[in-house]
Design a protein around this motif. Structure first.
Motif, PDB file in Angstrom:
ATOM      1  N   PRO A 119       0.825  -1.219   0.000  1.00  0.00           N
ATOM      2  CA  PRO A 119       0.000   0.000   0.000  1.00  0.00           C
ATOM      3  C   PRO A 119       0.858   1.267   0.000  1.00  0.00           C
ATOM      4  N   THR A 120       0.474   2.222  -0.818  1.00  0.00           N
ATOM      5  CA  THR A 120       1.189   3.499  -0.865  1.00  0.00           C
ATOM      6  C   THR A 120       0.222   4.640  -0.541  1.00  0.00           C
ATOM      7  N   ILE A 121       0.721   5.594   0.218  1.00  0.00           N
ATOM      8  CA  ILE A 121      -0.058   6.774   0.614  1.00  0.00           C
ATOM      9  C   ILE A 121       0.696   8.008   0.154  1.00  0.00           C
ATOM     10  N   ILE A 122       0.031   8.852  -0.594  1.00  0.00           N
ATOM     11  CA  ILE A 122       0.629  10.101  -1.068  1.00  0.00           C
ATOM     12  C   ILE A 122       0.176  11.244  -0.170  1.00  0.00           C
ATOM     13  N   GLY A 127      -1.715  22.770  -3.827  1.00  0.00           N
ATOM     14  CA  GLY A 127      -2.981  22.783  -4.551  1.00  0.00           C
ATOM     15  C   GLY A 127      -2.813  22.359  -5.990  1.00  0.00           C
ATOM     16  N   TYR A 128      -1.600  21.958  -6.336  1.00  0.00           N
ATOM     17  CA  TYR A 128      -1.296  21.453  -7.669  1.00  0.00           C
ATOM     18  C   TYR A 128      -0.449  20.202  -7.504  1.00  0.00           C
ATOM     19  N   ALA A 129      -0.842  19.120  -8.149  1.00  0.00           N
ATOM     20  CA  ALA A 129      -0.104  17.865  -8.013  1.00  0.00           C
ATOM     21  C   ALA A 129       1.047  17.802  -8.998  1.00  0.00           C
ATOM     22  N   GLY A 130       2.228  17.420  -8.507  1.00  0.00           N
ATOM     23  CA  GLY A 130       3.387  17.253  -9.363  1.00  0.00           C
ATOM     24  C   GLY A 130       3.253  16.028 -10.250  1.00  0.00           C
ATOM     25  N   LEU A 131       4.113  15.938 -11.256  1.00  0.00           N
ATOM     26  CA  LEU A 131       4.043  14.867 -12.242  1.00  0.00           C
ATOM     27  C   LEU A 131       4.146  13.488 -11.600  1.00  0.00           C
ATOM     28  N   VAL A 145      -4.642  15.161   1.018  1.00  0.00           N
ATOM     29  CA  VAL A 145      -4.461  16.462   0.378  1.00  0.00           C
ATOM     30  C   VAL A 145      -4.760  17.594   1.353  1.00  0.00           C
ATOM     31  N   ALA A 146      -4.279  18.784   0.981  1.00  0.00           N
ATOM     32  CA  ALA A 146      -4.442  19.959   1.843  1.00  0.00           C
ATOM     33  C   ALA A 146      -5.357  21.013   1.235  1.00  0.00           C
ATOM     34  N   TYR A 147      -5.829  20.769   0.016  1.00  0.00           N
ATOM     35  CA  TYR A 147      -6.664  21.745  -0.676  1.00  0.00           C
ATOM     36  C   TYR A 147      -7.874  21.053  -1.285  1.00  0.00           C
ATOM     37  N   PRO A 148      -8.973  21.786  -1.400  1.00  0.00           N
ATOM     38  CA  PRO A 148     -10.156  21.208  -2.061  1.00  0.00           C
ATOM     39  C   PRO A 148      -9.946  21.094  -3.571  1.00  0.00           C
ATOM     40  N   ASP A 149     -10.861  20.421  -4.227  1.00  0.00           N
ATOM     41  CA  ASP A 149     -10.890  20.303  -5.696  1.00  0.00           C
ATOM     42  C   ASP A 149      -9.676  19.585  -6.268  1.00  0.00           C
ATOM     43  N   MET A 150      -9.110  18.654  -5.516  1.00  0.00           N
ATOM     44  CA  MET A 150      -7.972  17.887  -6.023  1.00  0.00           C
ATOM     45  C   MET A 150      -8.408  16.704  -6.888  1.00  0.00           C
ATOM     46  N   GLU A 151      -9.727  16.565  -7.110  1.00  0.00           N
ATOM     47  CA  GLU A 151     -10.238  15.511  -7.996  1.00  0.00           C
ATOM     48  C   GLU A 151      -9.747  15.691  -9.423  1.00  0.00           C
ATOM     49  N   TYR A 152      -9.290  16.892  -9.732  1.00  0.00           N
ATOM     50  CA  TYR A 152      -8.752  17.164 -11.075  1.00  0.00           C
ATOM     51  C   TYR A 152      -7.495  16.342 -11.329  1.00  0.00           C
ATOM     52  N   TYR A 153      -6.765  16.015 -10.256  1.00  0.00           N
ATOM     53  CA  TYR A 153      -5.484  15.322 -10.389  1.00  0.00           C
ATOM     54  C   TYR A 153      -5.548  13.854  -9.961  1.00  0.00           C
ATOM     55  N   PHE A 154      -6.474  13.531  -9.032  1.00  0.00           N
ATOM     56  CA  PHE A 154      -6.485  12.205  -8.431  1.00  0.00           C
ATOM     57  C   PHE A 154      -7.889  11.605  -8.456  1.00  0.00           C
ATOM     58  N   PRO A 155      -7.989  10.271  -8.401  1.00  0.00           N
ATOM     59  CA  PRO A 155      -9.306   9.633  -8.287  1.00  0.00           C
ATOM     60  C   PRO A 155     -10.023  10.083  -7.015  1.00  0.00           C
ATOM     61  N   LYS A 156     -11.266  10.508  -7.170  1.00  0.00           N
ATOM     62  CA  LYS A 156     -12.016  11.104  -6.067  1.00  0.00           C
ATOM     63  C   LYS A 156     -12.127  10.171  -4.864  1.00  0.00           C
ATOM     64  N   ALA A 294       8.040  25.207  -9.600  1.00  0.00           N
ATOM     65  CA  ALA A 294       7.560  24.294 -10.635  1.00  0.00           C
ATOM     66  C   ALA A 294       6.068  24.470 -10.878  1.00  0.00           C
ATOM     67  N   GLU A 295       5.708  24.582 -12.163  1.00  0.00           N
ATOM     68  CA  GLU A 295       4.305  24.632 -12.591  1.00  0.00           C
ATOM     69  C   GLU A 295       3.521  25.770 -11.944  1.00  0.00           C
ATOM     70  N   ASP A 296       4.237  26.815 -11.469  1.00  0.00           N
ATOM     71  CA  ASP A 296       3.583  27.958 -10.832  1.00  0.00           C
ATOM     72  C   ASP A 296       2.623  27.508  -9.727  1.00  0.00           C
ATOM     73  N   HIS A 297       3.044  26.487  -8.952  1.00  0.00           N
ATOM     74  CA  HIS A 297       2.108  25.901  -7.985  1.00  0.00           C
ATOM     75  C   HIS A 297       1.752  26.841  -6.847  1.00  0.00           C
ATOM     76  N   GLN A 298       2.596  27.859  -6.563  1.00  0.00           N
ATOM     77  CA  GLN A 298       2.226  28.779  -5.482  1.00  0.00           C
ATOM     78  C   GLN A 298       1.006  29.628  -5.850  1.00  0.00           C
ATOM     79  N   THR A 299       0.888  29.981  -7.114  1.00  0.00           N
ATOM     80  CA  THR A 299      -0.304  30.721  -7.546  1.00  0.00           C
ATOM     81  C   THR A 299      -1.541  29.855  -7.371  1.00  0.00           C
ATOM     82  N   LYS A 300      -1.418  28.572  -7.674  1.00  0.00           N
ATOM     83  CA  LYS A 300      -2.553  27.654  -7.500  1.00  0.00           C
ATOM     84  C   LYS A 300      -2.881  27.498  -6.018  1.00  0.00           C
TER      85      LYS A 300
END
Length: 372
Positions: A119-122, A127-131, A145-156, A294-300
């Protein structure tokens, strides 16, 4: 039940300190659990983790430079060596769960664990997931996760909204205010603005303050200006020794609780851990995201707060011209400050480390039962 857990990642304090906080929380719940850290050779985790009392093994992994360099030519070799070593670590240590907190070392060790059905736990701080996390997320057991709406990057169905682990001394700040005012020599009837850009400092924030700190003092605002160690000598020569006017120029603040306790306005970069602390402190905040990440993640990260009226955003490119006026505007708007405090407190997760630890232990226990 002799459980074993690997915690992997590092590279920056933003990855290392949450990892150590998670390890400590695991030990508080079950001191019998054996913990091994896996980091990247030559990175700061190889020093900080042993200082915290944990064993760590380094992988020869490094990142890919954004520009063409000779160093990039060695990346495939380092990656292969790291995958081989990660496989040996998983075989030898036989973990019941592997945790990735981000950083170069997370990828190889998580990949090897997943290939062996461990089992792995990320733990995604931003608020932006790295590659790497996006690639591994689909096969993870849980994604904290620490931010809402992370379903864009990960399975809900894998997402757990736990928040980021942060220092616990920044709760109950009201009890610390009187002592904080005395410590800094500040008056209780004047507002306090705290500006910080991390331990190394932020050039944009420093130049913005240099352009207009006198304007803040003229408006009766007391200021704590953390320059960062790289910039302290320059700005201390220009603005130091003015404590009687209500200005403290310091390289670094160790006792953040005392400063948060007396601050009416905070100006900061939008790093994940800084934001998590500010949520817990419930402070009216102006965020100036760094464009050099990376990926301007602070703005996100910042937009996750701005979108729910929990912070004010000032773009880095505009800060030198407008930051001081934004501070003054907020200082003179009690209703806006109250709204920001109310909204940012809603995002606080004071039990983050414990909640993440419990998810890890549950996954490890399930694996142990399956294997025995």
């Amino acid at each position: 039940m002799n459980l074993k857990v690997i915690i992997s990642g590092g590279g920056t304090g933003g990855h290392i300190y949450p990892a150590i906080a998670i390890a400590n929380a695991i030990k508080e719940i079950n001191n019998e659990i054996e913990i091994l850290f896996v980091g990247a050779e030559g990175r700061m985790e190889m020093e900080k983790v042993p200082e915290a009392g944990y064993k760590i093994i380094g992988l020869p992994i490094s990142g890919i430079q954004r520009r063409l360099t000779l160093e990039n030519l060695s990346f495939p070799i380092k990656l292969i060596k790291s995958l081989l070593k990660a496989g040996s670590i998983v075989s030898d240590f036989k973990p019941n769960a592997v945790v990735g907190v981000g950083g170069y070392a997370s990828g190889p060790i998580m990949w090897r664990a997943q290939s062996r059905r461990v089992p792995t736990i990320i733990q995604e701080q931003n608020g932006y997931a790295g590659l790497t996390n996006k690639i591994l997320g689909g096969r993870a057991s849980k994604i904290c996760v620490a931010y809402p709406d992370m379903e864009y990057y990960f399975p809900k169905d894998l997402i757990e909204f736990t928040g980021n682990p942060v220092r616990q001394d920044i709760t109950d700040l009201a009890d610390k205010k009187e002592e904080g005012l005395k410590q800094w020599g500040f008056s209780n009837d004047r507002k306090v603005a705290f500006i910080f850009g991390g331990s190394l400092g932020a050039l944009t924030l420093n130049e913005s303050m240099a352009n207009g700190v006198q304007k803040l003092l003229d408006q009766n605002i007391q200021v704590i200006w953390q320059t960062g160690k790289y910039y302290f000598e320059k700005y201390n020569q220009l603005f130091g020794n003015r404590e009687k006017e209500g200005l403290h120029v310091v390289p670094f603040v160790k006792d953040m609780a005392s400063v948060y306790a007396i601050s009416d306005i905070v100006v900061a970069r939008a790093g994940a851990l800084s934001i998590s602390e500010l949520c817990l402190a419930g402070l009216p905040t102006i965020l100036v995201p760094s464009p050099n990440v990376a990926e301007d993640h602070q703005t996100k990260n910042a937009n996750a707060l701005v979108n729910v009226d929990a912070a004010v955003l000032v773009k880095d490119i505009e800060a030198r011209e407008i930051l001081i006026n934004e501070i003054l505007s907020l200082a003179n708007d009690d209703a806006k400050r109250n709204e920001l405090s109310t909204q940012i407190l809603k995002l606080a997760k004071p039990n983050a480390a414990k909640d993440i630890a419990q998810n890890i232990i549950s996954a490890a226990e399930a694996h142990y039962k399956r294997m025995n």
